[in-house]
Design a protein around this motif. Structure first.
Motif, PDB file in Angstrom:
ATOM      1  N   ARG A   1      -3.946   4.864  -0.712  1.00 37.08           N
ATOM      2  CA  ARG A   1      -4.784   5.581   0.247  1.00 37.08           C
ATOM      3  C   ARG A   1      -4.762   7.066  -0.071  1.00 37.08           C
ATOM      4  O   ARG A   1      -3.708   7.628  -0.393  1.00 37.08           O
TER       5      ARG A   1
ATOM      6  N   GLN B   1       0.846  -1.192   0.000  1.00 34.75           N
ATOM      7  CA  GLN B   1       0.000   0.000   0.000  1.00 34.75           C
ATOM      8  C   GLN B   1       0.881   1.240   0.000  1.00 34.75           C
ATOM      9  O   GLN B   1       1.999   1.225   0.513  1.00 34.75           O
TER      10      GLN B   1
ATOM     11  N   ARG C   1       3.094  -0.754   4.374  1.00 35.08           N
ATOM     12  CA  ARG C   1       3.389   0.541   3.767  1.00 35.08           C
ATOM     13  C   ARG C   1       4.679   1.076   4.361  1.00 35.08           C
ATOM     14  O   ARG C   1       4.907   0.981   5.569  1.00 35.08           O
TER      15      ARG C   1
ATOM     16  N   THR D   1      -0.702  -6.554   4.866  1.00 37.78           N
ATOM     17  CA  THR D   1      -0.424  -5.424   3.984  1.00 37.78           C
ATOM     18  C   THR D   1       0.688  -4.606   4.632  1.00 37.78           C
ATOM     19  O   THR D   1       0.836  -4.598   5.858  1.00 37.78           O
TER      20      THR D   1
ATOM     21  N   LEU E   1      -2.614  -0.988  -3.400  1.00 34.57           N
ATOM     22  CA  LEU E   1      -3.663  -0.200  -2.761  1.00 34.57           C
ATOM     23  C   LEU E   1      -3.113   1.213  -2.637  1.00 34.57           C
ATOM     24  O   LEU E   1      -1.932   1.379  -2.304  1.00 34.57           O
TER      25      LEU E   1
ATOM     26  N   HIS F   1      -2.188  -4.714   9.052  1.00 37.99           N
ATOM     27  CA  HIS F   1      -1.430  -3.793   8.201  1.00 37.99           C
ATOM     28  C   HIS F   1      -0.209  -3.331   8.983  1.00 37.99           C
ATOM     29  O   HIS F   1      -0.325  -2.883  10.125  1.00 37.99           O
TER      30      HIS F   1
ATOM     31  N   SER G   1       2.235  -0.140  -6.534  1.00 35.26           N
ATOM     32  CA  SER G   1       1.356  -0.073  -5.370  1.00 35.26           C
ATOM     33  C   SER G   1       0.037  -0.770  -5.690  1.00 35.26           C
ATOM     34  O   SER G   1      -0.579  -0.518  -6.722  1.00 35.26           O
TER      35      SER G   1
END
Length: 391
Positions: free
Chosen positions: A40, A11, A244, A242, A38, A211, A36
């Motif tokens: 946001r 993400q 990030r 997930t 996902l 996440h 990427s």
């Protein structure tokens, strides 16, 4: 699909004003092109909420179907209620229980957001942050801790409060009708050891999809090293669905760097493959440093630039390995282990660069055009080696 043995998903997040439809669409597209899975976006104002559906349509028109996650704080319940097109266009809602408010009244913001997610059949991420933790919960847990015969230290209580906030919010969401498998949890902090401790404890207390990420990793090498140190430990233990990498970009730097770092963490750990990997020695007094450094950088850049095209044309090319070595000490050996390798002449060595393909010496390059010739050999290898995708 998240969890249950599904691949770990990368993400990222935009840093544009979501109300700026053109800029946000452009950055989402760039992040998706970089890999990427996902993206946001901040949804913090009526103007931002009104823009979301337009951004979704523009991306779809570009053939970019990356899911958009709405990042809500404070007023998310109002924005989702007032802008149903936004609620529909988003693939997931991120809710921060520390600031969305949970008064359990008829107008409880948390309830409204969960009920909206259920109505539009959207999953939610309940994301608790160290810096915006519900202070009422913290005060209550600190007070309870102070009454213990052997009180815990402040940091331990704060970690426990993070986990309690996430689990209590998830329980409340399920009571409202949100399916268990439609909830993702995160408990983000900014220090490596805190993140490891929190997620180890969290995974012992629940089986929700999780996440991972440091909430403020920092800039440059510090941010990359901190994120790698924290996430690698957890991923190695099977924790995380997930991820990030929350890097602060360099001035005028590309937002896509956080995607590349996330990919490289997963790929170097052998968890997923995204692009061909380049093995290159660090260089020493035996190497003609500048030339082989430039070649390694050129090949790495070429492979990444070509991957969006190769990914559509060929299967398995992301697993290819390329070696760019600087002298005869380790050059031939490492080159034989890669799919394609070049062993450049070091200082005082014969000015010739043997090429190895699938473990066998295939040819020798000489002269001033080695870089271009080697790049062409790589391209030809990809076209010959990897099966073409059906149109």
């Amino acid at each position: 699909m998240l969890g249950g043995g599904a691949p770990i998903v990368i993400q990222s997040m935009t840093n544009t004003d979501t109300a700026d439809i053109t800029a946000t669409t452009k950055q989402v597209f760039e992040l998706a092109q970089a890999g990427s899975e996902l993206v946001r976006i901040t949804v913090n104002t009526p103007e931002a909420a009104a823009a979301v559906a337009h951004i979704r349509r523009r991306l779809d028109a570009l053939g970019c179907h990356v899911p958009l996650v709405g990042d809500f704080h404070y007023n998310g319940h109002r924005l989702l209620t007032d802008y149903p097109e936004c609620a529909q266009a988003l693939a997931k809602y991120r809710i921060n229980p520390g600031n969305v408010g949970r008064n359990r009244t008829e107008e409880d913001p948390f309830t409204i957001m969960i009920e909206t997610a259920i109505r539009f059949d959207k999953p939610v991420r309940i994301g608790v942050n160290w810096g915006s933790l519900d202070q009422r919960l913290v005060v209550r847990m600190m007070d309870e801790n102070s009454k213990l015969a052997q009180p815990l230290d402040v940091k331990s209580v704060t970690r426990a409060a993070l986990i309690a906030s996430a689990l209590q919010s998830a329980e409340r969401a399920e009571q409202l009708g949100m399916p268990h498998n439609r909830i993702v949890l995160s408990c983000k902090v900014s220090e490596v050891q805190d993140l490891i401790a929190v997620y180890r404890s969290l995974t012992q207390q629940c089986d929700y999809a999780l996440h991972l990420g440091l909430t403020e990793a920092g800039m440059g090498s510090k941010g990359i090293v901190a994120s790698t140190a924290a996430l690698s430990v957890l991923l190695q233990e099977g924790i995380g669905d997930t991820i990030r990498i929350s890097l602060t970009p360099e001035p005028n730097g590309s937002r896509t760097q956080e995607v590349v770092v996330a990919q490289e963490i997963l790929q170097t750990m052998g968890l997923r493959a995204f692009a061909p990997m380049v093995t290159a020695c660090p260089g020493c007094g035996r190497t003609t440093s500048q030339f082989f450094q430039e070649l390694a950088q050129s090949i790495q850049r070429h492979l990444r630039d070509q991957m969006p095209v190769w990914r559509k044309q060929y299967t398995g090319v992301e697993n290819m390995t390329v070696a760019v070595m600087g002298c005869v000490v380790n050059g031939p050996g490492e080159s034989k282990l890669a799919n394609i390798g070049i062993s450049l002449p070091g200082t005082g060595e014969t000015p010739a660069a043997p090429i190895y393909i699938d473990g066998e010496k295939a040819m020798t390059l000489r002269g001033n055009n080695i870089a271009a010739e080697f790049t062409q050999i790589v391209d030809e290898y990809v076209a010959r080696k990897y099966e073409k995708r059906s149109v």
